[in-house]
Design a protein around this motif. Sequence first.
Motif, short mmCIF file in Angstrom:
data_model
loop_
_atom_site.label_atom_id
_atom_site.label_comp_id
_atom_site.label_asym_id
_atom_site.label_seq_id
_atom_site.Cartn_x
_atom_site.Cartn_y
_atom_site.Cartn_z
N PRO A 70 48.71 48.04 49.84
CA PRO A 70 48.63 47.20 48.61
C PRO A 70 49.66 47.17 47.71
O PRO A 70 50.75 47.35 47.83
CB PRO A 70 47.39 48.17 48.28
CG PRO A 70 47.84 49.93 48.74
CD PRO A 70 48.42 49.32 50.07
N GLY A 71 49.20 46.25 46.63
CA GLY A 71 50.01 46.15 45.46
C GLY A 71 50.90 46.88 45.01
O GLY A 71 52.24 46.62 44.90
N SER A 72 50.65 48.25 44.81
CA SER A 72 51.42 49.35 44.44
C SER A 72 52.76 49.64 45.41
O SER A 72 53.86 49.88 45.02
CB SER A 72 50.93 50.76 44.39
OG SER A 72 49.76 50.61 43.66
N MET A 75 55.06 46.80 44.71
CA MET A 75 55.90 47.33 43.60
C MET A 75 57.11 48.17 43.88
O MET A 75 57.99 47.98 43.38
CB MET A 75 54.73 47.96 42.45
CG MET A 75 55.53 48.47 41.08
SD MET A 75 54.55 49.54 40.10
CE MET A 75 53.20 48.23 39.65
N PHE A 97 50.23 48.81 34.04
CA PHE A 97 51.21 48.72 35.21
C PHE A 97 52.66 48.51 34.85
O PHE A 97 53.53 49.05 35.63
CB PHE A 97 50.44 47.42 36.19
CG PHE A 97 49.09 47.98 36.64
CD1 PHE A 97 49.05 48.51 37.91
CD2 PHE A 97 48.00 47.30 35.95
CE1 PHE A 97 47.79 49.01 38.15
CE2 PHE A 97 46.80 47.65 36.53
CZ PHE A 97 46.79 48.59 37.56
N ARG A 100 53.55 52.05 35.44
CA ARG A 100 53.81 52.50 36.90
C ARG A 100 55.22 52.05 37.31
O ARG A 100 55.68 52.68 38.04
CB ARG A 100 52.70 51.95 37.62
CG ARG A 100 52.64 52.39 39.24
CD ARG A 100 51.50 51.86 39.84
NE ARG A 100 50.14 52.44 39.38
CZ ARG A 100 49.00 52.30 39.97
NH1 ARG A 100 48.99 51.59 41.00
NH2 ARG A 100 47.93 52.62 39.38
N VAL A 143 55.01 42.59 33.94
CA VAL A 143 53.76 42.23 34.43
C VAL A 143 53.29 40.82 33.97
O VAL A 143 53.36 40.42 32.78
CB VAL A 143 52.81 43.31 34.22
CG1 VAL A 143 51.60 42.84 34.78
CG2 VAL A 143 53.42 44.76 34.80
N ALA A 145 50.19 39.19 34.82
CA ALA A 145 49.05 39.36 33.95
C ALA A 145 48.49 40.83 34.32
O ALA A 145 48.45 41.49 35.20
CB ALA A 145 47.94 38.64 34.98
N THR A 147 46.44 43.52 34.12
CA THR A 147 44.85 43.73 34.43
C THR A 147 44.22 44.89 33.48
O THR A 147 42.96 44.27 33.17
CB THR A 147 44.90 44.43 35.84
OG1 THR A 147 45.86 43.79 36.72
CG2 THR A 147 43.42 43.92 36.45
N ASP A 172 55.63 41.31 38.43
CA ASP A 172 54.21 41.79 39.02
C ASP A 172 53.46 40.81 38.78
O ASP A 172 52.80 40.48 37.74
CB ASP A 172 53.80 43.16 38.40
CG ASP A 172 52.37 43.55 38.70
OD1 ASP A 172 51.59 42.75 38.77
OD2 ASP A 172 52.27 44.95 38.83
N VAL A 174 50.54 40.80 40.57
CA VAL A 174 49.17 41.33 41.69
C VAL A 174 47.94 40.45 41.03
O VAL A 174 47.27 40.05 41.78
CB VAL A 174 48.88 42.86 41.42
CG1 VAL A 174 47.71 43.12 41.96
CG2 VAL A 174 50.42 43.49 41.93
N THR A 175 47.66 40.56 39.81
CA THR A 175 46.35 39.57 39.20
C THR A 175 46.48 38.22 39.23
O THR A 175 45.60 37.51 39.06
CB THR A 175 45.85 40.54 38.10
OG1 THR A 175 45.51 41.80 38.40
CG2 THR A 175 44.62 39.95 37.30
N GLN A 197 43.67 41.24 47.30
CA GLN A 197 42.04 41.63 46.90
C GLN A 197 41.76 41.04 45.55
O GLN A 197 40.82 41.30 45.30
CB GLN A 197 42.04 43.13 46.80
CG GLN A 197 42.69 43.72 45.66
CD GLN A 197 43.97 44.49 45.66
OE1 GLN A 197 45.03 43.68 46.50
NE2 GLN A 197 44.47 45.35 45.12
N LYS A 198 42.51 40.45 44.86
CA LYS A 198 42.24 39.76 43.59
C LYS A 198 41.79 38.35 43.51
O LYS A 198 40.79 37.97 44.17
CB LYS A 198 43.06 40.27 42.56
CG LYS A 198 43.51 41.75 42.38
CD LYS A 198 44.19 41.95 41.19
CE LYS A 198 44.34 43.77 41.11
NZ LYS A 198 43.23 44.39 40.61
C1 LIG Z 1 48.74 44.32 37.49
C2 LIG Z 1 48.85 45.34 38.76
N1 LIG Z 1 49.83 45.76 39.15
C3 LIG Z 1 49.69 46.60 40.23
C4 LIG Z 1 48.65 47.13 40.84
C5 LIG Z 1 48.49 47.92 41.91
O1 LIG Z 1 47.86 47.32 43.04
P1 LIG Z 1 47.09 48.17 43.92
O2 LIG Z 1 45.92 48.84 43.47
O3 LIG Z 1 46.59 47.25 44.95
O4 LIG Z 1 47.94 49.14 44.58
C6 LIG Z 1 47.19 46.49 40.09
C7 LIG Z 1 45.93 46.81 40.71
O5 LIG Z 1 45.05 46.91 40.02
C8 LIG Z 1 47.42 45.51 39.15
O6 LIG Z 1 46.37 44.99 38.57
#
Ligand SMILES: Cc1ncc(COP(=O)(O)O)c(C=O)c1O
Length: 253
Positions: A70-72, A75, A97, A100, A143, A145, A147, A172, A174-175, A197-198
């Motif tokens: 997944p997204g992490s 990253m 994020f 993170r 980032v 967007a 989230t 980033d 992801v969103t 998944q978004k």
């Molecule tokens: C902006 C952003 N970055 C990173 C992530 C991490 O993605 P994942 O939960 O798919 O590992 C998310 C998850 O919601 C996110 O919204």
Amino acid sequence: MSSLSEFHPSKRILMGPGPSDVHPSVLQAMSTPLIGHLDPEFLHIMDDIKAMTQETLQTANELTFVVSAPGSAGMETVLVNLLEPGDHAVICIHGVFGGRMKDIAERCGARVTTVEAPWGEPIDPAQLQEALKDKSPKLVAIVHAETSTGVLQPLEEISQMVHGAGALLVVDAVTSYCGTQLKVDEWGIDALYSGTQKCLSAPPGLSPVSLSSRAVQVLEQRQSKVQSWFLDLTMVKNYWAGAKRAYHHTAPV
Ligand SMILES: Cc1ncc(COP(=O)(O)O)c(C=O)c1O
């Protein structure tokens, strides 16, 4: 639930910030028989995925692919491949994020400077400019967007500043991916990761990633091995190299 065969998840309308509902045709595709990860048909699917990822990111970057996680993991892929111990990274934080990204950059042994905005506001380019003054970080990460707050971060002005300081721009998405304008090449984004998944409305578990030729050059000039075996792009890139493909791991077919 007394046994797995009786598992019938309740019907929900997913309206949170991911995972999102997927189209019935996607669910149908997921119920087809498995094929091997090196089956010529699957290799063809990987080529298609790469082309579609390039198209949706509006990029011609050769190193565009999806991480099998997944997204992490996207990253982490971008940061562990671009940062080496002692490198200087500027990380923008205006929500969960960004924090993170800072954590991962520090685990890579990077010296981190943060540029912060109150939650609910975008990063102020003037503040970033101040942080870049007299410094030459290897990368600036932000980032698109956030989230956790719903803030969309304008990127074009920031991209110019980052390149003016000789750094790479890491984004980033992801969103934001497939939910708003995202022009990787036109905006000069050097490394980007996302999630499926978004706004793409696919199941979770994959992370689209793209690196510009400048970022690939930085990767190729590393002095030390990438800290992570699984995410090491010097090897993963050969798994996505069309006909020359070399086995790296078992992709989630
Ligand atoms: C902006 C952003 N970055 C990173 C992530 C991490 O993605 P994942 O939960 O798919 O590992 C998310 C998850 O919601 C996110 O919204």
